[in-house]
Write an enzyme that holds these catalytic residues in place. Structure first.
Site, PDB file in Angstrom:
ATOM      1  N   HIS A 142      -5.284   1.604   5.660  1.00  0.00           N
ATOM      2  CA  HIS A 142      -4.378   1.926   5.992  1.00  0.00           C
ATOM      3  C   HIS A 142      -4.166   2.150   7.720  1.00  0.00           C
ATOM      4  O   HIS A 142      -4.660   1.948   8.610  1.00  0.00           O
ATOM      5  CB  HIS A 142      -3.914   3.211   5.554  1.00  0.00           C
ATOM      6  CG  HIS A 142      -4.233   4.394   5.815  1.00  0.00           C
ATOM      7  ND1 HIS A 142      -5.834   5.235   5.329  1.00  0.00           N
ATOM      8  CD2 HIS A 142      -4.404   5.120   7.256  1.00  0.00           C
ATOM      9  CE1 HIS A 142      -5.941   6.195   5.389  1.00  0.00           C
ATOM     10  NE2 HIS A 142      -5.029   6.126   6.907  1.00  0.00           N
ATOM     11  N   GLU A 179      -0.332   4.017   3.232  1.00  0.00           N
ATOM     12  CA  GLU A 179      -1.316   3.734   2.241  1.00  0.00           C
ATOM     13  C   GLU A 179      -1.117   2.031   1.864  1.00  0.00           C
ATOM     14  O   GLU A 179      -0.405   1.320   1.972  1.00  0.00           O
ATOM     15  CB  GLU A 179      -0.891   4.625   1.189  1.00  0.00           C
ATOM     16  CG  GLU A 179      -1.210   6.313   2.255  1.00  0.00           C
ATOM     17  CD  GLU A 179      -2.900   6.470   2.307  1.00  0.00           C
ATOM     18  OE1 GLU A 179      -3.941   5.388   2.328  1.00  0.00           O
ATOM     19  OE2 GLU A 179      -3.069   7.584   2.195  1.00  0.00           O
ATOM     20  N   ASP A 214       2.586   9.957  12.853  1.00  0.00           N
ATOM     21  CA  ASP A 214       2.731  10.449  11.440  1.00  0.00           C
ATOM     22  C   ASP A 214       2.332  12.431  11.756  1.00  0.00           C
ATOM     23  O   ASP A 214       1.805  12.556  13.668  1.00  0.00           O
ATOM     24  CB  ASP A 214       1.260   9.703  11.104  1.00  0.00           C
ATOM     25  CG  ASP A 214       0.332   9.513  11.223  1.00  0.00           C
ATOM     26  OD1 ASP A 214      -0.359  10.208  12.202  1.00  0.00           O
ATOM     27  OD2 ASP A 214      -0.265   9.062  10.495  1.00  0.00           O
ATOM     28  N   ASN A 247      -9.379   2.597   3.333  1.00  0.00           N
ATOM     29  CA  ASN A 247      -8.628   1.934   2.276  1.00  0.00           C
ATOM     30  C   ASN A 247      -7.898   0.619   3.852  1.00  0.00           C
ATOM     31  O   ASN A 247      -7.090   0.030   2.679  1.00  0.00           O
ATOM     32  CB  ASN A 247      -8.205   2.081   1.710  1.00  0.00           C
ATOM     33  CG  ASN A 247      -6.493   3.467   2.451  1.00  0.00           C
ATOM     34  OD1 ASN A 247      -6.974   3.069   3.512  1.00  0.00           O
ATOM     35  ND2 ASN A 247      -6.551   4.369   1.620  1.00  0.00           N
TER      36      ASN A 247
HETATM   37  C1  GLP Z   1      -5.361   8.896   9.810  1.00  0.00           C
HETATM   38  C2  GLP Z   1      -4.675   9.077   9.703  1.00  0.00           C
HETATM   39  C3  GLP Z   1      -4.497   7.462  10.653  1.00  0.00           C
HETATM   40  C4  GLP Z   1      -6.077   7.053  11.386  1.00  0.00           C
HETATM   41  C5  GLP Z   1      -6.812   7.304   9.977  1.00  0.00           C
HETATM   42  C6  GLP Z   1      -8.505   7.137  10.698  1.00  0.00           C
HETATM   43  O1  GLP Z   1      -4.864   8.939   8.260  1.00  0.00           O
HETATM   44  N1  GLP Z   1      -3.186   8.689  10.332  1.00  0.00           N
HETATM   45  O2  GLP Z   1      -3.760   6.977  11.875  1.00  0.00           O
HETATM   46  O3  GLP Z   1      -6.066   5.437  11.558  1.00  0.00           O
HETATM   47  O4  GLP Z   1      -6.842   8.846   9.267  1.00  0.00           O
HETATM   48  O5  GLP Z   1      -9.148   7.737  11.015  1.00  0.00           O
HETATM   49  P1  GLP Z   1     -10.543   7.854  12.041  1.00  0.00           P
HETATM   50  O6  GLP Z   1     -10.366   7.173  12.957  1.00  0.00           O
HETATM   51  O7  GLP Z   1     -10.819   9.649  12.233  1.00  0.00           O
HETATM   52  O8  GLP Z   1     -11.637   7.442  10.702  1.00  0.00           O
END
Ligand code: GLP
Length: 248
Positions: free
Chosen positions: A138, A143, A67, A136
């Site tokens: 995702h 989402e 993404d 959440n």
């Molecule tokens: C973002 C990314 C996700 C990732 C999530 C959790 O929203 N788009 O791919 O898994 O954050 O991030 P973190 O690893 O910093 O908790």
């Protein structure tokens, strides 16, 4: 689903790196899906170490990132382009021509998304997709409520996700983009193997729902229960709410 519980973040990262490295050694031209966020940073550090000390060779791999924020140019320090080059790609011998990251500044986003899907197919599909998980539930930027069959497209970020990610934007939610381009859940599910990492107590509810809850679009990661080869590598804190833990 195979759930591997490790003592802490470091052990989680090393276990994940072992698996990624073993794929690259077995299949030097593997197609690997990369993820951003704080969680995979330790995995990337370990891969860099393996490249430097053990000669792990990235020269033939192809990469696809999950993404990117809409409206951030690749040189923006909070863009996922920048993240990937800073945290992994510039430290290993990946061929820049084989790197694919959604383009947050694409003029025609729908056309870009179609091109991205076609490119993944042209390269033979993704062998291993690395994933993090949002608090959440995702995955990528799919989402809660995202269609479980969705493809690469533009998504509006929830306020929860923007708040969680504000830590990368001077703690100012107003600076966090409102939209992102993300691989769809259907796209992710076509990868031949999924490798999801989670660390820390703030992921414990999402992990419990993913492993033990019903499959629902309201917790997108639960769809992994339907994947033939989904591996979760999580630390003890992230596993702390699981009710069924088998050791052996
Ligand atoms: C973002 C990314 C996700 C990732 C999530 C959790 O929203 N788009 O791919 O898994 O954050 O991030 P973190 O690893 O910093 O908790």
């Amino acid at each position: 689903m195979l759930v591997i519980i490790k003592e802490d973040y470091d052990d989680m990262s090393k276990e994940a790196a072992k698996r990624v490295a073993s794929l690259i050694r077995k299949k030097p031209d593997a197609v690997i899906g990369f993820a951003t966020g704080g969680t995979p940073v330790g995995l990337y550090k370990e891969l860099i170490r393996m490249h430097r000390e053990e000669g792990l060779d990235f020269s033939k791999i192809t990469t696809f990132n999950l993404d990117e924020y809409v409206g951030l140019p690749p040189e923006h320090p909070q863009s996922y382009h920048y993240f990937m080059w800073e945290n992994l790609f510039k430290h290993v011998n990946v061929d820049p021509r084989n790197v694919h990251i959604p383009h947050g500044m694409a003029e025609d986003i729908d056309a870009f998304c179609e091109w991205y899907e076609a490119k993944i197919k042209e390269k033979g599909g993704i062998d291993l997709q690395i994933l993090g998980i949002g608090a959440n539930g995702h995955i990528a930027f799919n989402e809660p409520g995202s269609s479980l069959g969705s493809r690469t497209r533009i998504k509006t970020l929830t306020e929860k996700t923007r708040r969680d990610n504000a830590r990368f934007f001077d703690n100012d939610i107003e600076k966090v983009p409102k939209y992102a381009i993300t691989m769809g859940i259907g796209t992710i599910m076509e990868a031949r193997e999924l490798l999801l990492l989670a660390s820390g107590e703030n992921k414990a509810d999402a992990i419990k729902a993913t492993v033990e809850g019903p499959i629902t679009a309201m917790v997108p990661a639960t769809i992994m229960q339907m994947h033939r080869k989904a591996v979760l590598i999580i630390d003890k804190a992230a596993a702390s709410k699981l009710s069924q833990i088998f050791t052996g």
